[in-house]
Design a protein around this motif. Structure first.
Motif, PDB file in Angstrom:
ATOM      1  N   ALA A 134       0.823  -1.206   0.000  1.00 49.93           N
ATOM      2  CA  ALA A 134       0.000   0.000   0.000  1.00 49.93           C
ATOM      3  C   ALA A 134       0.858   1.258   0.000  1.00 49.93           C
ATOM      4  O   ALA A 134       0.568   2.238  -0.703  1.00 49.93           O
ATOM      5  CB  ALA A 134      -0.937  -0.011   1.219  1.00 49.93           C
ATOM      6  N   ASP A 135       1.939   1.229   0.770  1.00 46.17           N
ATOM      7  CA  ASP A 135       2.855   2.369   0.808  1.00 46.17           C
ATOM      8  C   ASP A 135       3.539   2.560  -0.549  1.00 46.17           C
ATOM      9  O   ASP A 135       3.700   3.688  -1.015  1.00 46.17           O
ATOM     10  CB  ASP A 135       3.899   2.141   1.903  1.00 46.17           C
ATOM     11  CG  ASP A 135       4.953   3.241   1.940  1.00 46.17           C
ATOM     12  OD1 ASP A 135       4.597   4.383   2.304  1.00 46.17           O
ATOM     13  OD2 ASP A 135       6.124   2.964   1.600  1.00 46.17           O
ATOM     14  N   ALA A 136       3.927   1.456  -1.181  1.00 48.44           N
ATOM     15  CA  ALA A 136       4.571   1.546  -2.497  1.00 48.44           C
ATOM     16  C   ALA A 136       3.625   2.152  -3.527  1.00 48.44           C
ATOM     17  O   ALA A 136       4.044   2.947  -4.378  1.00 48.44           O
ATOM     18  CB  ALA A 136       5.036   0.165  -2.941  1.00 48.44           C
ATOM     19  N   ALA A 137       2.346   1.796  -3.450  1.00 47.45           N
ATOM     20  CA  ALA A 137       1.370   2.351  -4.391  1.00 47.45           C
ATOM     21  C   ALA A 137       1.283   3.867  -4.244  1.00 47.45           C
ATOM     22  O   ALA A 137       1.277   4.604  -5.242  1.00 47.45           O
ATOM     23  CB  ALA A 137       0.004   1.714  -4.161  1.00 47.45           C
ATOM     24  N   LYS A 138       1.232   4.354  -3.009  1.00 50.45           N
ATOM     25  CA  LYS A 138       1.166   5.802  -2.775  1.00 50.45           C
ATOM     26  C   LYS A 138       2.419   6.493  -3.297  1.00 50.45           C
ATOM     27  O   LYS A 138       2.353   7.561  -3.917  1.00 50.45           O
ATOM     28  CB  LYS A 138       0.999   6.076  -1.280  1.00 50.45           C
ATOM     29  CG  LYS A 138      -0.346   5.643  -0.706  1.00 50.45           C
ATOM     30  CD  LYS A 138      -0.413   5.940   0.783  1.00 50.45           C
ATOM     31  CE  LYS A 138      -1.737   5.470   1.376  1.00 50.45           C
ATOM     32  NZ  LYS A 138      -1.789   5.710   2.849  1.00 50.45           N
ATOM     33  N   ARG A 139       3.573   5.895  -3.067  1.00 46.48           N
ATOM     34  CA  ARG A 139       4.828   6.526  -3.480  1.00 46.48           C
ATOM     35  C   ARG A 139       4.989   6.546  -4.998  1.00 46.48           C
ATOM     36  O   ARG A 139       5.469   7.527  -5.566  1.00 46.48           O
ATOM     37  CB  ARG A 139       5.998   5.796  -2.816  1.00 46.48           C
ATOM     38  CG  ARG A 139       6.027   5.990  -1.300  1.00 46.48           C
ATOM     39  CD  ARG A 139       6.983   5.047  -0.607  1.00 46.48           C
ATOM     40  NE  ARG A 139       8.361   5.287  -0.975  1.00 46.48           N
ATOM     41  CZ  ARG A 139       9.393   4.604  -0.486  1.00 46.48           C
ATOM     42  NH1 ARG A 139       9.167   3.625   0.396  1.00 46.48           N
ATOM     43  NH2 ARG A 139      10.624   4.874  -0.856  1.00 46.48           N
ATOM     44  N   VAL A 140       4.576   5.453  -5.659  1.00 47.35           N
ATOM     45  CA  VAL A 140       4.668   5.426  -7.123  1.00 47.35           C
ATOM     46  C   VAL A 140       3.721   6.457  -7.730  1.00 47.35           C
ATOM     47  O   VAL A 140       4.076   7.151  -8.685  1.00 47.35           O
ATOM     48  CB  VAL A 140       4.360   4.007  -7.649  1.00 47.35           C
ATOM     49  CG1 VAL A 140       4.163   4.015  -9.159  1.00 47.35           C
ATOM     50  CG2 VAL A 140       5.491   3.054  -7.287  1.00 47.35           C
ATOM     51  N   LEU A 141       2.514   6.572  -7.179  1.00 45.22           N
ATOM     52  CA  LEU A 141       1.571   7.567  -7.686  1.00 45.22           C
ATOM     53  C   LEU A 141       2.040   8.990  -7.407  1.00 45.22           C
ATOM     54  O   LEU A 141       1.585   9.931  -8.068  1.00 45.22           O
ATOM     55  CB  LEU A 141       0.186   7.339  -7.067  1.00 45.22           C
ATOM     56  CG  LEU A 141      -0.545   6.078  -7.539  1.00 45.22           C
ATOM     57  CD1 LEU A 141      -1.844   5.895  -6.761  1.00 45.22           C
ATOM     58  CD2 LEU A 141      -0.838   6.154  -9.030  1.00 45.22           C
ATOM     59  N   ALA A 142       2.941   9.150  -6.453  1.00 48.30           N
ATOM     60  CA  ALA A 142       3.534  10.459  -6.165  1.00 48.30           C
ATOM     61  C   ALA A 142       4.823  10.672  -6.957  1.00 48.30           C
ATOM     62  O   ALA A 142       5.592  11.581  -6.671  1.00 48.30           O
ATOM     63  CB  ALA A 142       3.810  10.598  -4.669  1.00 48.30           C
ATOM     64  N   PHE A 143       5.061   9.794  -7.964  1.00 48.41           N
ATOM     65  CA  PHE A 143       6.219   9.883  -8.858  1.00 48.41           C
ATOM     66  C   PHE A 143       7.546   9.657  -8.154  1.00 48.41           C
ATOM     67  O   PHE A 143       8.584  10.150  -8.588  1.00 48.41           O
ATOM     68  CB  PHE A 143       6.252  11.238  -9.592  1.00 48.41           C
ATOM     69  CG  PHE A 143       5.045  11.492 -10.442  1.00 48.41           C
ATOM     70  CD1 PHE A 143       4.895  10.867 -11.659  1.00 48.41           C
ATOM     71  CD2 PHE A 143       4.043  12.346  -9.994  1.00 48.41           C
ATOM     72  CE1 PHE A 143       3.761  11.088 -12.439  1.00 48.41           C
ATOM     73  CE2 PHE A 143       2.915  12.583 -10.762  1.00 48.41           C
ATOM     74  CZ  PHE A 143       2.773  11.947 -11.989  1.00 48.41           C
ATOM     75  N   GLN A 144       7.531   8.922  -7.049  1.00 52.55           N
ATOM     76  CA  GLN A 144       8.788   8.572  -6.407  1.00 52.55           C
ATOM     77  C   GLN A 144       9.445   7.413  -7.151  1.00 52.55           C
ATOM     78  O   GLN A 144       8.804   6.653  -7.859  1.00 52.55           O
ATOM     79  CB  GLN A 144       8.550   8.215  -4.944  1.00 52.55           C
ATOM     80  CG  GLN A 144       8.086   9.385  -4.093  1.00 52.55           C
ATOM     81  CD  GLN A 144       8.047   9.040  -2.607  1.00 52.55           C
ATOM     82  OE1 GLN A 144       8.779   8.177  -2.143  1.00 52.55           O
ATOM     83  NE2 GLN A 144       7.191   9.725  -1.870  1.00 52.55           N
TER      84      GLN A 144
END
Length: 504
Positions: free
Chosen positions: A181-191
């Motif tokens: 879930a954390d990875a999904a948020k970070r990828v969507l934030a262009f990290q």
């Protein structure tokens, strides 16, 4: 029977077991006893294909391949198997054995039931193989039908534990689910995906097979429909029936399976990955990678770390942009520039351009022109997609044949793909919204905005400032190779980008 015969032994049990309940070891023993009875010697024993399907053509059987290679090259005088009817469930493989027997090689069953040198023996063998193939096909069809019915009911078909869930594949395994879930948020934030993968591997997080993660594995995990509790069958997302054939039905949800994140997050991830071009994503360490051009050969510069050079004052690895030579369509390798120095210079350049009233009107005009161009592509894409939907509806109502549909939709699919690629080219996925009156912002305001912006936002602002022109790095001053020279950096039109002083 000829004296001195050397016969290989082949033994195998399927994944579901042998109906005659003989282990591989038992099969080999029976075959060896049969060879003693006929006065033949044991050649090579091939028994490593345990649990491998003899029906599925996608399943590789290394020992079977070696056996056939030995038979067809004359490395042995023949082969003995425990049960020729169980030897294979694919008629094409049986024909290879018959061909070997016709060339004089001995092909035996442990009980001598088949003689592949006689018409009656061949017929009996072929009949057994065809019956076995039919039963396997029938079993496969029943299994697939059962799995699809389970999926349509919202039940899971997972036989192995899925990453993020416990062994029941219904309740969440908190450590893995939270990480996903954390990875999904970070990828969507262009990290950076690489940063996530490195963090996971360093923390000891592993796949369900115990392997470290890669960027590809992370992407595959994030795009799994089951993360959002969506039912899937054979990689196809299942939907509820829709009354309107042009409108897709609601997504079929898994029953009693805790989702890791919501459907909206899953759809956003799909949109994000679908909008990206193929190839390695631009690293967030490099603002100008793929944007700044070589003044010698016009190729874009790429970033690279320089671990053999002294680090930056803060101790981090020194980096640079360079014109990387490649085997195909590569650069010249003659231009390089320090990454931090160029990025800092470019950020200041962006701020100066965007804060200058003389440029603000041009930027706004360019923005409007780009928006108009995107709108034209959008309209054409909408028409093409509507036509494709109408063709699909006609096919569904059986108003046209499948052949006519394929012929009509193939060029439409190409057109739709081309139009979507044009939207990406026009900056559809990386649009940065700026205030209507750019000229009203001072140089200091732009500096503050750029300092707070993410790398993707900075890259989009750089594209706005350049307005189709190129940022070019020319040859360095040989007398000061280690000193950053701002005069090497220029903004030119693409047709005048080559550094004539470099002798090109």
């Amino acid at each position: 029977m000829r004296d001195g015969l050397v016969l290989d032994v082949y033994a195998r049990v399927s994944r579901l077991g042998d109906e005659r309940q003989r282990s591989v070891e038992g099969q080999v023993a029976d075959c060896k006893a049969r060879l003693v009875d006929i006065g033949a010697k044991v050649g090579k024993v091939l028994d490593a294909d345990r649990g491998r399907s003899a029906w599925n053509p996608r399943v590789k059987r290394p020992d079977w391949d070696e056996l056939m290679q030995r038979l067809e090259t004359g490395a042995s005088d023949g082969v003995i198997v425990f049960d020729l009817a169980r030897f294979s469930r694919r008629p094409i493989e049986g024909e290879r054995l018959i061909s070997a027997a016709e060339r004089g090689l001995l092909v035996l069953d442990s009980e001598g039931e088949y003689d592949l040198t006689t018409p009656s023996g061949k017929k009996a063998f072929r009949d057994q193989l065809n019956t076995a193939a039919y039963e396997s096909d029938r079993t496969s069809t029943k299994t697939k039908r059962g799995k699809r019915l389970k999926a349509l009911k919202g039940e899971t078909n997972n036989s192995q534990r899925a990453f993020g869930w416990n062994e029941d594949n219904k309740t969440l395994r908190k450590s893995e689910a939270d990480a996903l879930a954390d990875a999904a948020k970070r990828v969507l934030a262009f990290q950076s995906q690489d940063a996530i993968v490195i963090e996971w591997n360093r923390s000891g997080l592993r796949s369900v097979n115990g392997k470290p993660f890669t960027r590809t594995a992370l992407r595959q995990l994030l795009l799994r429909p089951r993360n959002a509790g969506i039912a899937v069958y054979q990689n196809e997302v299942l939907r509820e029936p829709s009354e309107d054939p042009n409108v897709p039905g609601e997504l079929k949800r898994l029953v009693d399976v805790e989702p890791i994140f919501d459907v909206g997050t899953w759809e956003d991830l799909h949109s994000l990955y679908s909008s990206r071009r193929r190839g390695r994503p631009t690293s967030e360490a490099y603002l100008c990678s793929g944007i700044v051009h070589c003044g010698v050969c016009k190729h874009t510069l790429t970033g690279r770390p320089r671990k053999n050079m002294a680090p930056y004052p803060d101790g981090t690895v020194r980096r640079q942009y360079w014109c990387q030579p490649r085997a195909h369509a590569g650069g010249c390798g003659r231009i390089s520039v320090d990454q931090r120095a160029l990025d800092g210079h470019v950020l200041e350049l962006i701020a100066v351009i965007l804060s200058d009233p003389r440029h603000a009107a041009a930027i706004e005009a360019s923005t409007k022109a780009a928006a108009d161009a995107r709108q034209l592509v959008h309209d054409e894409l909408a028409r093409a997609e509507q036509l494709a939907n109408e063709l699909s509806a006609r096919l569904g109502r059986e108003e046209m044949s499948l052949a006519r549909y394929d012929a009509a939709v193939a060029p439409l699919d190409k057109k739709i793909a081309r139009l979507r690629a044009q939207l990406v080219e026009l900056g559809e996925s990386a649009e940065v919204k700026l205030p209507p009156k750019l000229a009203a912002e001072s140089l200091e305001e732009w500096r503050a905005r750029l300092k707070a912006a993410t790398v993707p936002e900075r890259r989009a602002l750089l594209a706005r400032a350049l307005r189709g022109r190129w940022l070019v790095v020319s040859s360095l001053d040989p007398s000061a190779p280690r000193v950053f020279d701002p005069n090497r950096i220029s903004i030119v039109t693409p047709d005048s980008a080559v550094d004539r002083s470099a002798g090109v």
